[in-house]
Design a protein around this motif. Sequence first.
Motif, PDB file in Angstrom:
ATOM      1  N   GLU A 117      40.760  27.726 -26.468  1.00  0.00           N
ATOM      2  CA  GLU A 117      41.872  27.616 -25.532  1.00  0.00           C
ATOM      3  C   GLU A 117      42.915  26.660 -26.090  1.00  0.00           C
ATOM      4  OE1 GLU A 117      42.838  26.471 -20.844  1.00  0.00           O
ATOM      5  OE2 GLU A 117      40.764  26.566 -21.570  1.00  0.00           O
ATOM      6  N   THR A 118      44.160  27.063 -26.004  1.00  0.00           N
ATOM      7  CA  THR A 118      45.256  26.245 -26.497  1.00  0.00           C
ATOM      8  C   THR A 118      46.457  26.437 -25.588  1.00  0.00           C
ATOM      9  OG1 THR A 118      46.551  25.663 -28.471  1.00  0.00           O
ATOM     10  CG2 THR A 118      46.236  28.014 -28.024  1.00  0.00           C
ATOM     11  N   GLU A 119      47.525  25.709 -25.882  1.00  0.00           N
ATOM     12  CA  GLU A 119      48.754  25.856 -25.114  1.00  0.00           C
ATOM     13  C   GLU A 119      49.921  26.108 -26.047  1.00  0.00           C
ATOM     14  OE1 GLU A 119      49.738  23.436 -21.936  1.00  0.00           O
ATOM     15  OE2 GLU A 119      47.791  23.623 -20.958  1.00  0.00           O
ATOM     16  N   VAL A 120      50.750  27.068 -25.655  1.00  0.00           N
ATOM     17  CA  VAL A 120      51.981  27.384 -26.370  1.00  0.00           C
ATOM     18  C   VAL A 120      53.113  27.191 -25.370  1.00  0.00           C
ATOM     19  CG1 VAL A 120      53.292  29.118 -27.623  1.00  0.00           C
ATOM     20  CG2 VAL A 120      50.788  29.041 -27.848  1.00  0.00           C
ATOM     21  N   GLY A 121      53.836  26.090 -25.519  1.00  0.00           N
ATOM     22  CA  GLY A 121      54.849  25.759 -24.531  1.00  0.00           C
ATOM     23  C   GLY A 121      54.194  25.491 -23.188  1.00  0.00           C
ATOM     24  N   GLU A 122      54.590  26.228 -22.167  1.00  0.00           N
ATOM     25  CA  GLU A 122      54.046  26.051 -20.826  1.00  0.00           C
ATOM     26  C   GLU A 122      52.982  27.092 -20.484  1.00  0.00           C
ATOM     27  OE1 GLU A 122      57.432  26.123 -18.316  1.00  0.00           O
ATOM     28  OE2 GLU A 122      58.192  24.175 -18.988  1.00  0.00           O
ATOM     29  N   VAL A 123      52.523  27.832 -21.497  1.00  0.00           N
ATOM     30  CA  VAL A 123      51.529  28.883 -21.283  1.00  0.00           C
ATOM     31  C   VAL A 123      50.201  28.460 -21.904  1.00  0.00           C
ATOM     32  CG1 VAL A 123      50.933  31.304 -21.666  1.00  0.00           C
ATOM     33  CG2 VAL A 123      53.325  30.651 -21.274  1.00  0.00           C
ATOM     34  N   SER A 124      49.146  28.534 -21.113  1.00  0.00           N
ATOM     35  CA  SER A 124      47.795  28.274 -21.610  1.00  0.00           C
ATOM     36  C   SER A 124      47.175  29.605 -22.026  1.00  0.00           C
ATOM     37  CB  SER A 124      46.946  27.623 -20.518  1.00  0.00           C
ATOM     38  OG  SER A 124      45.611  27.470 -20.943  1.00  0.00           O
ATOM     39  N   ILE A 125      46.649  29.657 -23.238  1.00  0.00           N
ATOM     40  CA  ILE A 125      46.080  30.893 -23.792  1.00  0.00           C
ATOM     41  C   ILE A 125      44.615  30.655 -24.119  1.00  0.00           C
ATOM     42  CG2 ILE A 125      46.176  32.552 -25.691  1.00  0.00           C
ATOM     43  CD1 ILE A 125      49.159  31.919 -25.925  1.00  0.00           C
ATOM     44  N   ASN A 126      43.769  31.603 -23.728  1.00  0.00           N
ATOM     45  CA  ASN A 126      42.351  31.500 -24.059  1.00  0.00           C
ATOM     46  C   ASN A 126      41.844  32.811 -24.627  1.00  0.00           C
ATOM     47  OD1 ASN A 126      40.870  33.062 -21.660  1.00  0.00           O
ATOM     48  ND2 ASN A 126      42.563  31.879 -20.781  1.00  0.00           N
ATOM     49  N   VAL A 127      40.977  32.685 -25.618  1.00  0.00           N
ATOM     50  CA  VAL A 127      40.384  33.837 -26.289  1.00  0.00           C
ATOM     51  C   VAL A 127      38.893  33.586 -26.417  1.00  0.00           C
ATOM     52  CG1 VAL A 127      40.335  35.236 -28.393  1.00  0.00           C
ATOM     53  CG2 VAL A 127      42.501  34.293 -27.586  1.00  0.00           C
ATOM     54  N   ALA A 128      38.091  34.613 -26.162  1.00  0.00           N
ATOM     55  CA  ALA A 128      36.642  34.511 -26.331  1.00  0.00           C
ATOM     56  C   ALA A 128      36.132  35.806 -26.931  1.00  0.00           C
ATOM     57  CB  ALA A 128      35.952  34.235 -24.995  1.00  0.00           C
ATOM     58  N   ALA A 129      35.209  35.690 -27.880  1.00  0.00           N
ATOM     59  CA  ALA A 129      34.654  36.876 -28.534  1.00  0.00           C
ATOM     60  C   ALA A 129      33.245  36.575 -28.991  1.00  0.00           C
ATOM     61  CB  ALA A 129      35.529  37.302 -29.713  1.00  0.00           C
ATOM     62  N   THR A 142      31.649  41.793 -27.260  1.00  0.00           N
ATOM     63  CA  THR A 142      32.359  41.392 -26.052  1.00  0.00           C
ATOM     64  C   THR A 142      33.605  40.612 -26.453  1.00  0.00           C
ATOM     65  OG1 THR A 142      32.179  40.242 -23.926  1.00  0.00           O
ATOM     66  CG2 THR A 142      31.032  39.263 -25.786  1.00  0.00           C
ATOM     67  N   PHE A 143      34.664  40.761 -25.662  1.00  0.00           N
ATOM     68  CA  PHE A 143      35.951  40.169 -26.027  1.00  0.00           C
ATOM     69  C   PHE A 143      36.767  39.932 -24.767  1.00  0.00           C
ATOM     70  CE2 PHE A 143      40.485  40.941 -26.769  1.00  0.00           C
ATOM     71  CZ  PHE A 143      40.763  39.984 -27.735  1.00  0.00           C
ATOM     72  N   LYS A 144      37.485  38.818 -24.731  1.00  0.00           N
ATOM     73  CA  LYS A 144      38.387  38.533 -23.612  1.00  0.00           C
ATOM     74  C   LYS A 144      39.546  37.682 -24.097  1.00  0.00           C
ATOM     75  CE  LYS A 144      36.981  35.843 -20.229  1.00  0.00           C
ATOM     76  NZ  LYS A 144      36.282  35.424 -18.976  1.00  0.00           N
ATOM     77  N   VAL A 145      40.733  38.020 -23.649  1.00  0.00           N
ATOM     78  CA  VAL A 145      41.914  37.208 -23.942  1.00  0.00           C
ATOM     79  C   VAL A 145      42.693  37.051 -22.645  1.00  0.00           C
ATOM     80  CG1 VAL A 145      43.248  39.247 -24.655  1.00  0.00           C
ATOM     81  CG2 VAL A 145      43.980  36.970 -25.372  1.00  0.00           C
ATOM     82  N   GLY A 146      43.163  35.848 -22.383  1.00  0.00           N
ATOM     83  CA  GLY A 146      43.883  35.596 -21.147  1.00  0.00           C
ATOM     84  C   GLY A 146      44.988  34.575 -21.333  1.00  0.00           C
ATOM     85  N   ALA A 147      45.875  34.532 -20.354  1.00  0.00           N
ATOM     86  CA  ALA A 147      46.980  33.567 -20.374  1.00  0.00           C
ATOM     87  C   ALA A 147      47.302  33.187 -18.936  1.00  0.00           C
ATOM     88  CB  ALA A 147      48.207  34.152 -21.054  1.00  0.00           C
ATOM     89  N   LEU A 156      50.655  29.800  -9.637  1.00  0.00           N
ATOM     90  CA  LEU A 156      49.932  29.976 -10.893  1.00  0.00           C
ATOM     91  C   LEU A 156      49.774  31.463 -11.151  1.00  0.00           C
ATOM     92  CD1 LEU A 156      48.301  28.626 -13.214  1.00  0.00           C
ATOM     93  CD2 LEU A 156      46.276  28.973 -11.804  1.00  0.00           C
ATOM     94  N   VAL A 157      50.342  31.942 -12.247  1.00  0.00           N
ATOM     95  CA  VAL A 157      50.267  33.347 -12.632  1.00  0.00           C
ATOM     96  C   VAL A 157      49.355  33.464 -13.834  1.00  0.00           C
ATOM     97  CG1 VAL A 157      51.582  35.358 -13.383  1.00  0.00           C
ATOM     98  CG2 VAL A 157      52.596  33.751 -11.766  1.00  0.00           C
ATOM     99  N   SER A 158      48.416  34.390 -13.781  1.00  0.00           N
ATOM    100  CA  SER A 158      47.481  34.554 -14.889  1.00  0.00           C
ATOM    101  C   SER A 158      47.166  36.023 -15.101  1.00  0.00           C
ATOM    102  CB  SER A 158      46.189  33.765 -14.631  1.00  0.00           C
ATOM    103  OG  SER A 158      45.526  34.250 -13.481  1.00  0.00           O
ATOM    104  N   GLY A 159      46.639  36.320 -16.261  1.00  0.00           N
ATOM    105  CA  GLY A 159      46.230  37.680 -16.578  1.00  0.00           C
ATOM    106  C   GLY A 159      45.252  37.665 -17.731  1.00  0.00           C
ATOM    107  N   GLU A 160      44.386  38.662 -17.770  1.00  0.00           N
ATOM    108  CA  GLU A 160      43.427  38.747 -18.870  1.00  0.00           C
ATOM    109  C   GLU A 160      43.039  40.189 -19.127  1.00  0.00           C
ATOM    110  OE1 GLU A 160      40.284  36.188 -17.521  1.00  0.00           O
ATOM    111  OE2 GLU A 160      39.236  37.818 -16.472  1.00  0.00           O
ATOM    112  N   VAL A 161      42.614  40.417 -20.354  1.00  0.00           N
ATOM    113  CA  VAL A 161      42.072  41.703 -20.783  1.00  0.00           C
ATOM    114  C   VAL A 161      40.658  41.443 -21.264  1.00  0.00           C
ATOM    115  CG1 VAL A 161      42.295  43.631 -22.385  1.00  0.00           C
ATOM    116  CG2 VAL A 161      44.350  42.576 -21.418  1.00  0.00           C
ATOM    117  N   GLU A 162      39.709  42.241 -20.793  1.00  0.00           N
ATOM    118  CA  GLU A 162      38.301  41.982 -21.085  1.00  0.00           C
ATOM    119  C   GLU A 162      37.603  43.269 -21.506  1.00  0.00           C
ATOM    120  OE1 GLU A 162      34.593  39.681 -18.892  1.00  0.00           O
ATOM    121  OE2 GLU A 162      36.081  40.737 -17.677  1.00  0.00           O
ATOM    122  N   HIS A 163      36.704  43.163 -22.473  1.00  0.00           N
ATOM    123  CA  HIS A 163      35.901  44.305 -22.926  1.00  0.00           C
ATOM    124  C   HIS A 163      34.467  43.843 -23.125  1.00  0.00           C
ATOM    125  CE1 HIS A 163      34.437  47.777 -25.092  1.00  0.00           C
ATOM    126  NE2 HIS A 163      34.088  47.000 -26.095  1.00  0.00           N
ATOM    127  N   GLY A 164      33.517  44.683 -22.715  1.00  0.00           N
ATOM    128  CA  GLY A 164      32.125  44.338 -22.908  1.00  0.00           C
ATOM    129  C   GLY A 164      31.211  45.350 -22.267  1.00  0.00           C
TER     130      GLY A 164
END
Length: 336
Positions: A117-129, A142-147, A156-164
Amino acid sequence: MQDTPKVPAQTTAQSPTVPADIPIQQPKITPQNRLPADLTPIGAADDPQVSFIVLENSTTDFKLDFDEFGKENLKIEEVVTFRVRNGDVVTFTTGMNTYSQDGQEPVKNIPLILGWETEVGEVSINVAAGAEVFNRLAPQPTFKVGAKTSLFGQVLVSGEVEHGPYKFNTTTLENDISYWRIRPSVFWQIDSKTTFFGLLQAGFFSDGNQEIQSFSRLERKIGPFSVAANVFTWNFAEDLEAESGYFSPLGFLLYNAEVGWKGKIFDPLTCQFAASIGNQVVNGGKSTGRGLQAKCTASLAENVELDFGYVLTNIISSGSGASNSHIFSGQLRIDF
């Protein structure tokens, strides 16, 4: 950077407002459980005296989910969290999960997942695999990416894409059912005592089926009490439960009212209780949907907390009809 809205953690491992297997939860952000990049101490990223990576905390989750039709899912998972010198967060998830059904050999599962998990400007981004390893089935990726980001300090606005693999029960695992899910959500801190949470989920399954879910919750706190209204919908393109093994209603509507209470029983034990009642309409058939839940948190030490909870609900999660589903859950959190 804008202030992140104060989002309460989910009150239990699973709200009684939706079927026990549905991964719909309010954001677990209080406000954000990491150090934003712009608040990293000056020079820390380049200071050789600051450790490159340190162990921050560990979380052990326990969940036993079973119903009257012979389904029993046991989850024991450990998440270890590390903080990198530049403020990024690295997580490793593993554990031992067991999926059982009457008349079938249980399937054991070990997740091996690395997250970042990291931050780019005011957006927090997380990736898991990683991989889901099974005792008698082939491993599955299995894979997931979210912001997520905050707007105006209240939304608080968020979204993610998940596969597994679809770990609904033994049958879905044996049938090698996997999914892709797209999940946008919004949390709005309307005022200090009123919140709104909304989520939309689109799912695409390896057997060709598709789903659309939506969940909305409006909650108001009144001293130690709370009242909430919930609406949940779930629609599949085809009912493939007989072939693929998972509950796939062509039309599901649940709406209910919920009343809760939270307070300190004695030091250091805090508990919360909630009850909900409403109607559920599944493929045109209407019935009462109700649920009870309880959760307590004990502070065992300055850096150790233990949660334990119970959920009882009759919300339908099988084409066989209504039944009582039980969930026992727990979580041990240790900060280092």
